[in-house]
Motif scaffolding. Sequence first.
Motif, PDB file in Angstrom:
ATOM      1  N   LEU A   1      61.645 -12.532   3.631  1.00  6.70           N
ATOM      2  CA  LEU A   1      61.076 -12.343   2.245  1.00  6.70           C
ATOM      3  C   LEU A   1      61.953 -11.622   0.958  1.00  6.70           C
ATOM      4  O   LEU A   1      63.212 -11.164   2.029  1.00  6.70           O
ATOM      5  CB  LEU A   1      60.807 -10.233   2.845  1.00  6.70           C
ATOM      6  CG  LEU A   1      58.861 -10.760   3.312  1.00  6.70           C
ATOM      7  CD1 LEU A   1      58.645  -9.499   3.750  1.00  6.70           C
ATOM      8  CD2 LEU A   1      58.079 -11.052   2.746  1.00  6.70           C
ATOM      9  N   ARG A   2      62.238 -12.081   0.291  1.00  5.54           N
ATOM     10  CA  ARG A   2      63.310 -11.785  -0.601  1.00  5.54           C
ATOM     11  C   ARG A   2      62.901 -10.940  -2.094  1.00  5.54           C
ATOM     12  O   ARG A   2      62.134 -11.377  -3.090  1.00  5.54           O
ATOM     13  CB  ARG A   2      63.136 -13.611  -1.113  1.00  5.54           C
ATOM     14  CG  ARG A   2      63.721 -14.284   0.308  1.00  5.54           C
ATOM     15  CD  ARG A   2      63.640 -16.013  -0.460  1.00  5.54           C
ATOM     16  NE  ARG A   2      64.643 -15.877  -1.104  1.00  5.54           N
ATOM     17  CZ  ARG A   2      65.607 -16.848  -1.193  1.00  5.54           C
ATOM     18  NH1 ARG A   2      65.147 -17.229  -0.254  1.00  5.54           N
ATOM     19  NH2 ARG A   2      66.277 -16.730  -1.543  1.00  5.54           N
ATOM     20  N   GLY A   3      63.519 -10.163  -2.032  1.00  2.00           N
ATOM     21  CA  GLY A   3      63.291  -9.371  -3.437  1.00  2.00           C
ATOM     22  C   GLY A   3      64.975  -9.279  -4.485  1.00  2.00           C
ATOM     23  O   GLY A   3      65.848 -11.225  -3.876  1.00  2.00           O
ATOM     24  N   THR A   4      65.109  -8.433  -4.914  1.00  2.26           N
ATOM     25  CA  THR A   4      66.102  -8.701  -6.419  1.00  2.26           C
ATOM     26  C   THR A   4      67.489  -9.227  -5.282  1.00  2.26           C
ATOM     27  O   THR A   4      68.562  -9.626  -5.155  1.00  2.26           O
ATOM     28  CB  THR A   4      66.646  -7.370  -6.907  1.00  2.26           C
ATOM     29  OG1 THR A   4      65.175  -7.871  -7.860  1.00  2.26           O
ATOM     30  CG2 THR A   4      67.151  -7.393  -7.530  1.00  2.26           C
ATOM     31  N   SER A   5      68.057  -7.809  -4.382  1.00  2.31           N
ATOM     32  CA  SER A   5      69.135  -7.778  -2.982  1.00  2.31           C
ATOM     33  C   SER A   5      68.988  -8.092  -2.136  1.00  2.31           C
ATOM     34  O   SER A   5      69.082  -7.602  -0.680  1.00  2.31           O
ATOM     35  CB  SER A   5      70.013  -7.289  -3.752  1.00  2.31           C
ATOM     36  OG  SER A   5      69.662  -5.408  -3.767  1.00  2.31           O
ATOM     37  N   VAL A   6      67.357  -7.128  -1.518  1.00  3.62           N
ATOM     38  CA  VAL A   6      66.602  -6.731  -0.497  1.00  3.62           C
ATOM     39  C   VAL A   6      66.539  -8.018   0.312  1.00  3.62           C
ATOM     40  O   VAL A   6      65.764  -8.769  -0.049  1.00  3.62           O
ATOM     41  CB  VAL A   6      65.803  -6.017  -0.340  1.00  3.62           C
ATOM     42  CG1 VAL A   6      65.024  -6.231   1.226  1.00  3.62           C
ATOM     43  CG2 VAL A   6      66.532  -4.526  -0.639  1.00  3.62           C
TER      44      VAL A   6
ATOM     45  N   ASN B   1      50.965 -15.148   5.511  1.00  7.17           N
ATOM     46  CA  ASN B   1      50.963 -17.103   5.701  1.00  7.17           C
ATOM     47  C   ASN B   1      50.935 -17.013   4.535  1.00  7.17           C
ATOM     48  O   ASN B   1      50.938 -18.230   3.883  1.00  7.17           O
ATOM     49  CB  ASN B   1      50.366 -17.988   6.541  1.00  7.17           C
ATOM     50  CG  ASN B   1      49.320 -18.218   7.094  1.00  7.17           C
ATOM     51  OD1 ASN B   1      48.469 -17.166   5.784  1.00  7.17           O
ATOM     52  ND2 ASN B   1      48.543 -18.712   7.841  1.00  7.17           N
ATOM     53  N   GLN B   2      50.211 -16.428   3.437  1.00  7.86           N
ATOM     54  CA  GLN B   2      50.025 -17.295   2.442  1.00  7.86           C
ATOM     55  C   GLN B   2      51.499 -17.272   1.541  1.00  7.86           C
ATOM     56  O   GLN B   2      50.940 -17.815  -0.075  1.00  7.86           O
ATOM     57  CB  GLN B   2      48.620 -17.596   1.126  1.00  7.86           C
ATOM     58  CG  GLN B   2      47.637 -17.750   1.973  1.00  7.86           C
ATOM     59  CD  GLN B   2      47.673 -19.307   2.655  1.00  7.86           C
ATOM     60  OE1 GLN B   2      47.137 -20.343   1.565  1.00  7.86           O
ATOM     61  NE2 GLN B   2      47.281 -19.974   4.183  1.00  7.86           N
ATOM     62  N   LEU B   3      52.023 -16.312   1.247  1.00  8.45           N
ATOM     63  CA  LEU B   3      53.015 -15.976   0.519  1.00  8.45           C
ATOM     64  C   LEU B   3      53.736 -16.526   0.604  1.00  8.45           C
ATOM     65  O   LEU B   3      54.754 -17.664   1.698  1.00  8.45           O
ATOM     66  CB  LEU B   3      53.488 -14.657   1.082  1.00  8.45           C
ATOM     67  CG  LEU B   3      54.998 -13.790   0.688  1.00  8.45           C
ATOM     68  CD1 LEU B   3      53.684 -13.309  -1.149  1.00  8.45           C
ATOM     69  CD2 LEU B   3      55.533 -12.303   1.235  1.00  8.45           C
TER      70      LEU B   3
ATOM     71  N   PRO C   1      58.796 -17.318  -4.478  1.00  8.93           N
ATOM     72  CA  PRO C   1      60.241 -17.243  -5.103  1.00  8.93           C
ATOM     73  C   PRO C   1      59.970 -15.906  -3.206  1.00  8.93           C
ATOM     74  O   PRO C   1      61.080 -15.428  -2.758  1.00  8.93           O
ATOM     75  CB  PRO C   1      61.028 -16.977  -5.441  1.00  8.93           C
ATOM     76  CG  PRO C   1      59.613 -16.448  -6.935  1.00  8.93           C
ATOM     77  CD  PRO C   1      58.236 -17.252  -6.305  1.00  8.93           C
ATOM     78  N   ARG C   2      58.809 -15.247  -3.149  1.00 12.55           N
ATOM     79  CA  ARG C   2      59.243 -13.811  -2.595  1.00 12.55           C
ATOM     80  C   ARG C   2      59.527 -14.488  -1.011  1.00 12.55           C
ATOM     81  O   ARG C   2      59.721 -13.358  -0.249  1.00 12.55           O
ATOM     82  CB  ARG C   2      57.664 -13.273  -2.313  1.00 12.55           C
ATOM     83  CG  ARG C   2      57.883 -12.234  -3.727  1.00 12.55           C
ATOM     84  CD  ARG C   2      58.528 -12.019  -3.666  1.00 12.55           C
ATOM     85  NE  ARG C   2      58.972 -10.906  -5.544  1.00 12.55           N
ATOM     86  CZ  ARG C   2      59.813 -10.990  -5.563  1.00 12.55           C
ATOM     87  NH1 ARG C   2      61.140 -11.353  -5.168  1.00 12.55           N
ATOM     88  NH2 ARG C   2      60.267 -11.048  -7.300  1.00 12.55           N
ATOM     89  N   SER C   3      59.152 -15.703  -0.704  1.00 11.77           N
ATOM     90  CA  SER C   3      58.895 -16.077   0.924  1.00 11.77           C
ATOM     91  C   SER C   3      59.393 -17.149   1.299  1.00 11.77           C
ATOM     92  O   SER C   3      59.519 -18.185   0.438  1.00 11.77           O
ATOM     93  CB  SER C   3      57.593 -15.695   2.507  1.00 11.77           C
ATOM     94  OG  SER C   3      58.068 -15.970   3.043  1.00 11.77           O
ATOM     95  N   LYS C   4      60.514 -17.281   1.852  1.00  9.38           N
ATOM     96  CA  LYS C   4      60.893 -18.220   2.060  1.00  9.38           C
ATOM     97  C   LYS C   4      61.342 -18.654   4.039  1.00  9.38           C
ATOM     98  O   LYS C   4      61.219 -17.902   4.779  1.00  9.38           O
ATOM     99  CB  LYS C   4      62.137 -18.504   1.787  1.00  9.38           C
ATOM    100  CG  LYS C   4      63.626 -19.494   1.731  1.00  9.38           C
ATOM    101  CD  LYS C   4      64.956 -20.400   1.151  1.00  9.38           C
ATOM    102  CE  LYS C   4      65.356 -21.552   1.799  1.00  9.38           C
ATOM    103  NZ  LYS C   4      66.582 -21.331   1.154  1.00  9.38           N
ATOM    104  N   SER C   5      61.176 -20.020   4.324  1.00 11.44           N
ATOM    105  CA  SER C   5      60.575 -19.970   6.047  1.00 11.44           C
ATOM    106  C   SER C   5      62.146 -20.191   5.485  1.00 11.44           C
ATOM    107  O   SER C   5      62.832 -21.370   5.673  1.00 11.44           O
ATOM    108  CB  SER C   5      60.520 -21.853   6.205  1.00 11.44           C
ATOM    109  OG  SER C   5      60.495 -22.076   7.465  1.00 11.44           O
TER     110      SER C   5
END
Length: 124
Positions: free
Chosen positions: A63-68, A46-48, A51-55
């Motif tokens: 979880l946010r990757g380039t396209s994944v 929950n500390q992530l 730009p990698r995690s968005k509620s």
Amino acid sequence: MSDWTVDEHKTARGQSHFAEFVAGLNDAKDIKDAAVLIGALQALGNQLCEPRSKSLNNGLFELRGTSVRIYYGFLPGRRTVLVGGYVKKRTDTPADVLQLMRARLKEVENEHKKSGARVARKKG
């Protein structure tokens, strides 16, 4: 602090939508992206944050990757549950994908209510 446990949600028939999503990835970059994101979730839980995690509200996270994009929620005891994924093809996530991921998370919540466990919700 120890790592978080990352589980895949499985249907009553044992189907994992997340495993099916990963098995369907054809691009090596997307596969690597997914692995890195899951590793970050396991390490940071929950500390992530962006730009990698968005509620996405109501306990659903992305979880946010380039396209994944990988969708998940939190459970008690430093646990997360993966409910599926999506390969981004446009700037916004289609409403039907979000509706499906919310429905899967609701299944997780219902299963845990039946088992007497409480589903954790991170404010976000």
